[in-house]
Design an enzyme around this catalytic site. Structure first.
Site, PDB file in Angstrom:
ATOM      1  N   ARG A  66       0.827  -1.209   0.000  1.00  0.00           N
ATOM      2  CA  ARG A  66       0.000   0.000   0.000  1.00  0.00           C
ATOM      3  C   ARG A  66       0.864   1.264   0.000  1.00  0.00           C
ATOM      4  O   ARG A  66       0.558   2.254  -0.669  1.00  0.00           O
ATOM      5  CB  ARG A  66      -0.926  -0.011   1.225  1.00  0.00           C
ATOM      6  CG  ARG A  66      -1.854   1.173   1.268  1.00  0.00           C
ATOM      7  CD  ARG A  66      -2.942   1.020   2.325  1.00  0.00           C
ATOM      8  NE  ARG A  66      -3.659   2.273   2.461  1.00  0.00           N
ATOM      9  CZ  ARG A  66      -3.365   3.213   3.341  1.00  0.00           C
ATOM     10  NH1 ARG A  66      -2.377   3.026   4.205  1.00  0.00           N
ATOM     11  NH2 ARG A  66      -4.030   4.331   3.361  1.00  0.00           N
ATOM     12  N   ARG A  92     -10.537   5.293  -1.616  1.00  0.00           N
ATOM     13  CA  ARG A  92      -9.406   4.716  -0.871  1.00  0.00           C
ATOM     14  C   ARG A  92      -8.877   5.735   0.130  1.00  0.00           C
ATOM     15  O   ARG A  92      -8.997   6.942  -0.094  1.00  0.00           O
ATOM     16  CB  ARG A  92      -8.281   4.317  -1.831  1.00  0.00           C
ATOM     17  CG  ARG A  92      -8.652   3.134  -2.658  1.00  0.00           C
ATOM     18  CD  ARG A  92      -7.508   2.614  -3.470  1.00  0.00           C
ATOM     19  NE  ARG A  92      -7.986   1.514  -4.277  1.00  0.00           N
ATOM     20  CZ  ARG A  92      -8.067   0.265  -3.849  1.00  0.00           C
ATOM     21  NH1 ARG A  92      -7.655  -0.062  -2.642  1.00  0.00           N
ATOM     22  NH2 ARG A  92      -8.545  -0.678  -4.636  1.00  0.00           N
ATOM     23  N   ILE A  93      -8.299   5.199   1.176  1.00  0.00           N
ATOM     24  CA  ILE A  93      -7.721   6.070   2.198  1.00  0.00           C
ATOM     25  C   ILE A  93      -6.295   6.402   1.789  1.00  0.00           C
ATOM     26  O   ILE A  93      -5.495   5.493   1.523  1.00  0.00           O
ATOM     27  CB  ILE A  93      -7.767   5.370   3.569  1.00  0.00           C
ATOM     28  CG1 ILE A  93      -9.231   5.168   3.964  1.00  0.00           C
ATOM     29  CG2 ILE A  93      -7.025   6.176   4.614  1.00  0.00           C
ATOM     30  CD1 ILE A  93      -9.419   4.264   5.148  1.00  0.00           C
ATOM     31  N   ASN A 108     -12.053  16.693   1.461  1.00  0.00           N
ATOM     32  CA  ASN A 108     -12.893  15.552   1.080  1.00  0.00           C
ATOM     33  C   ASN A 108     -14.354  15.945   1.241  1.00  0.00           C
ATOM     34  O   ASN A 108     -14.688  16.743   2.126  1.00  0.00           O
ATOM     35  CB  ASN A 108     -12.584  14.367   2.010  1.00  0.00           C
ATOM     36  CG  ASN A 108     -13.425  13.136   1.698  1.00  0.00           C
ATOM     37  OD1 ASN A 108     -13.557  12.737   0.540  1.00  0.00           O
ATOM     38  ND2 ASN A 108     -14.008  12.527   2.715  1.00  0.00           N
ATOM     39  N   HIS A 110     -18.010  14.322   2.134  1.00  0.00           N
ATOM     40  CA  HIS A 110     -18.549  13.123   2.782  1.00  0.00           C
ATOM     41  C   HIS A 110     -20.070  13.251   2.895  1.00  0.00           C
ATOM     42  O   HIS A 110     -20.575  14.318   3.281  1.00  0.00           O
ATOM     43  CB  HIS A 110     -17.933  12.959   4.175  1.00  0.00           C
ATOM     44  CG  HIS A 110     -18.443  11.759   4.900  1.00  0.00           C
ATOM     45  ND1 HIS A 110     -18.029  10.482   4.599  1.00  0.00           N
ATOM     46  CD2 HIS A 110     -19.377  11.634   5.883  1.00  0.00           C
ATOM     47  CE1 HIS A 110     -18.674   9.618   5.373  1.00  0.00           C
ATOM     48  NE2 HIS A 110     -19.508  10.294   6.160  1.00  0.00           N
ATOM     49  N   ASP A 142      -7.222  14.298   7.352  1.00  0.00           N
ATOM     50  CA  ASP A 142      -6.073  13.960   8.196  1.00  0.00           C
ATOM     51  C   ASP A 142      -5.897  12.441   8.184  1.00  0.00           C
ATOM     52  O   ASP A 142      -6.487  11.759   7.340  1.00  0.00           O
ATOM     53  CB  ASP A 142      -6.233  14.551   9.612  1.00  0.00           C
ATOM     54  CG  ASP A 142      -7.414  13.940  10.370  1.00  0.00           C
ATOM     55  OD1 ASP A 142      -8.006  12.948   9.894  1.00  0.00           O
ATOM     56  OD2 ASP A 142      -7.734  14.463  11.457  1.00  0.00           O
ATOM     57  N   ALA A 143      -5.136  11.906   9.122  1.00  0.00           N
ATOM     58  CA  ALA A 143      -4.808  10.477   9.063  1.00  0.00           C
ATOM     59  C   ALA A 143      -5.981   9.570   9.440  1.00  0.00           C
ATOM     60  O   ALA A 143      -5.947   8.370   9.195  1.00  0.00           O
ATOM     61  CB  ALA A 143      -3.609  10.189   9.974  1.00  0.00           C
ATOM     62  N   GLY A 144      -7.031  10.126  10.024  1.00  0.00           N
ATOM     63  CA  GLY A 144      -8.178   9.313  10.405  1.00  0.00           C
ATOM     64  C   GLY A 144      -9.166   9.149   9.252  1.00  0.00           C
ATOM     65  O   GLY A 144      -8.954   9.657   8.158  1.00  0.00           O
ATOM     66  N   ASP A 146     -12.402  10.299   7.920  1.00  0.00           N
ATOM     67  CA  ASP A 146     -13.410  11.371   8.001  1.00  0.00           C
ATOM     68  C   ASP A 146     -13.343  12.115   9.341  1.00  0.00           C
ATOM     69  O   ASP A 146     -14.373  12.508   9.897  1.00  0.00           O
ATOM     70  CB  ASP A 146     -14.826  10.808   7.776  1.00  0.00           C
ATOM     71  CG  ASP A 146     -14.948  10.102   6.430  1.00  0.00           C
ATOM     72  OD1 ASP A 146     -14.343  10.585   5.455  1.00  0.00           O
ATOM     73  OD2 ASP A 146     -15.643   9.069   6.354  1.00  0.00           O
TER      74      ASP A 146
HETATM   75  C1  GRF Z   1     -20.312  11.305  -2.873  1.00  0.00           C
HETATM   76  O1  GRF Z   1     -21.584  11.095  -2.298  1.00  0.00           O
HETATM   77  C2  GRF Z   1     -19.306  11.638  -1.802  1.00  0.00           C
HETATM   78  O2  GRF Z   1     -19.854  12.215  -0.673  1.00  0.00           O
HETATM   79  C3  GRF Z   1     -18.747  10.296  -1.442  1.00  0.00           C
HETATM   80  O3  GRF Z   1     -18.735   9.573  -2.635  1.00  0.00           O
HETATM   81  C4  GRF Z   1     -19.748  10.052  -3.511  1.00  0.00           C
HETATM   82  C5  GRF Z   1     -19.098  10.317  -4.838  1.00  0.00           C
HETATM   83  O4  GRF Z   1     -20.022  10.582  -5.853  1.00  0.00           O
HETATM   84  N1  GRF Z   1     -17.448  10.452  -0.829  1.00  0.00           N
HETATM   85  P1  GRF Z   1     -19.540  11.109  -7.285  1.00  0.00           P
HETATM   86  O5  GRF Z   1     -18.513  10.142  -7.816  1.00  0.00           O
HETATM   87  O6  GRF Z   1     -19.000  12.495  -7.113  1.00  0.00           O
HETATM   88  O7  GRF Z   1     -20.784  11.086  -8.119  1.00  0.00           O
END
Ligand code: GRF
Length: 220
Positions: A66, A92-93, A108, A110, A142-144, A146
C-alpha cells in the site's frame, strides 16, 4: 490566478462535474489541473477527457504494498502542482506519504454531517439511526477516517420514506452546491487551510454550517 486543484475520483464523478460546471459558469475561481483515479474505468475520467482535463490512473493493483501505491499516487498528483487536492468520491484512504506531501491541503466531501456517520454508507447509517436531518460535509483530510476539521456543511431533511438511495441522491444535490462553493471560498481566501483552518476568520474547530439548503429543508 485561479486556484489549481487536482480532483481524485473512483467512480461517477458527479461532484467533479459540478465543480467543473461551476468553474465554467464563472462561479468558482479554480482550475482543475488534472483528474486522477485509482480505477481506469471510473466514468468520471471520461467526462474529464471530454473537458480537455488531463487524466491519469494509479491503480492499487499495480503495487504490492500500500505504501508503494501511496507514494506513486503522491508523485502523480504532485506532477500537476495543485494548491489543493480534492477527494470527490475517492474510495481509498490516502496514506502517510500523500498526507505529508499535501499537508493541510487535502479536502474531502462526505455524505453525512460529520462527526456523525463517518466511513462507508453515510446515508444508510443516517436512515438506520432514524435521524431527521443529515447532509454533507467538506472537511480537511487527516490520518483518520473522516476525522479532519470540518470546513462546511449542507443540511438535508431525512424523509420518513427515505431509503439510503433516495437520501443519498438528495445529499448529492447538496454536495454539488457545497463543494464548488468551498473551493471558491478557499480560492478567495474566505476559507484558510492550515493546521487550524479558518472559515471567515473563525477557527474551524466545530463544523461550520456554511450553506444550509432551504429547498430540501422545506420539502416536507
Ligand atoms: C459522494 O456522495 C461523496 O460524498 C462520497 O462519494 C460520492 C461520490 O459521488 N465520498 P460522485 O462520484 O461524485 O458522483
Amino acid at each position: 490566478m485561479p486556484l489549481s486543484i487536482v480532483v481524485l475520483i473512483s467512480g461517477t464523478g458527479s461532484n467533479l462535474r459540478a465543480v467543473q460546471e461551476s468553474i465554467s459558469r464563472g462561479d468558482c475561481d479554480a482550475k482543475i489541473s488534472a483528474v486522477v483515479s485509482d480505477r481506469s474505468d471510473a466514468p468520471g475520467l471520461q467526462f474529464a477527457r471530454q473537458q480537455g482535463i488531463p487524466t491519469s490512473t494509479v491503480a492499487r493493483s499495480g503495487y504490492s504494498k500500500r505504501a508503494e501505491w501511496d507514494a506513486a499516487l503522491s508523485e502523480e498528483v504532485a506532477l500537476f502542482q495543485p494548491a489543493v487536492v480534492v477527494l470527490a468520491g475517492f474510495m481509498r484512504i490516502v496514506g502517510a506519504a500523500f498526507l505529508a506531501r499535501f499537508e493541510h491541503r487535502i479536502i474531502n466531501v462526505h455524505p453525512a454531517l460529520l462527526p456523525l456517520f463517518p466511513g462507508i454508507d453515510g446515508p444508510a447509517q443516517a436512515v438506520a439511526a432514524g435521524v431527521s436531518v443529515s447532509g454533507c460535509t467538506v472537511h480537511l483530510v487527516d490520518a483518520g477516517v473522516d476525522t479532519g476539521p470540518c470546513l462546511a456543511q449542507g443540511v438535508v431533511r431525512v424523509l420518513p420514506s427515505d431509503t439510503a438511495t433516495t437520501l443519498h441522491n438528495r445529499i448529492q444535490n447538496a454536495e454539488h452546491q457545497l463543494l464548488p462553493r468551498v473551493i471558491d471560498a478557499i480560492a478567495r481566501g474566505r476559507i484558510k487551510l492550515g493546521p487550524h483552518p479558518k472559515v471567515n476568520g473563525t477557527e474551524a474547530q466545530d463544523c461550520e454550517v456554511f450553506c444550509s439548503l432551504p429547498d430540501n429543508l422545506e420539502s416536507n
